[in-house]
Write a protein that holds these residues in place. Structure first.
Motif, PDB file in Angstrom:
ATOM      1  N   GLN A  35       0.833  -1.206   0.000  1.00  0.00           N
ATOM      2  CA  GLN A  35       0.000   0.000   0.000  1.00  0.00           C
ATOM      3  C   GLN A  35       0.869   1.257   0.000  1.00  0.00           C
ATOM      4  N   GLN A  36       1.959   1.216   0.756  1.00  0.00           N
ATOM      5  CA  GLN A  36       2.868   2.358   0.821  1.00  0.00           C
ATOM      6  C   GLN A  36       3.503   2.613  -0.539  1.00  0.00           C
ATOM      7  N   ALA A  37       3.964   1.564  -1.200  1.00  0.00           N
ATOM      8  CA  ALA A  37       4.597   1.702  -2.512  1.00  0.00           C
ATOM      9  C   ALA A  37       3.608   2.220  -3.549  1.00  0.00           C
ATOM     10  N   GLU A  38       2.370   1.766  -3.482  1.00  0.00           N
ATOM     11  CA  GLU A  38       1.351   2.161  -4.453  1.00  0.00           C
ATOM     12  C   GLU A  38       0.805   3.563  -4.193  1.00  0.00           C
ATOM     13  N   SER A  39       1.031   4.089  -2.994  1.00  0.00           N
ATOM     14  CA  SER A  39       0.462   5.391  -2.655  1.00  0.00           C
ATOM     15  C   SER A  39       1.130   6.531  -3.417  1.00  0.00           C
ATOM     16  N   GLY A  40       2.384   6.348  -3.797  1.00  0.00           N
ATOM     17  CA  GLY A  40       3.107   7.400  -4.486  1.00  0.00           C
ATOM     18  C   GLY A  40       3.593   8.511  -3.576  1.00  0.00           C
ATOM     19  N   ARG A  41       3.398   8.369  -2.289  1.00  0.00           N
ATOM     20  CA  ARG A  41       3.831   9.385  -1.333  1.00  0.00           C
ATOM     21  C   ARG A  41       5.309   9.212  -1.019  1.00  0.00           C
TER      22      ARG A  41
END
Length: 75
Positions: A35-41
């Motif tokens: 989820q962190q990687a996909e967030s783009g943050r």
């Protein structure tokens, strides 16, 4: 005892999320990383850098060559 509806809802959501991975911490962690990687943050790393010490350690020489030793030990 006081019951906060928001806190109870958070606990319920957390429990349901954990159950969805059969309480497997490795699977939970992998999902959170995904989820962190996909967030783009942008992710900030707050871990300590090697070679630096805290200002209270008295080892200022590790921080820079021209810094004075700030320890107050009398030997």
């Amino acid at each position: 005892m006081y019951h906060d509806a928001i806190v109870e809802e958070i606990h319920q959501i957390r429990e349901e999320y954990s159950q969805s991975f059969n309480h497997n911490l490795k699977a939970l962690f992998a999902d959170l990383q995904k989820q962190q990687a996909e967030s783009g943050r942008k992710v900030v790393n707050l871990s300590r850098k090697s070679g630096l010490t805290t200002r209270w350690s008295g080892r200022a020489r590790d921080i820079g060559g021209d810094a004075k030793d700030t320890s107050r030990r009398s030997t």
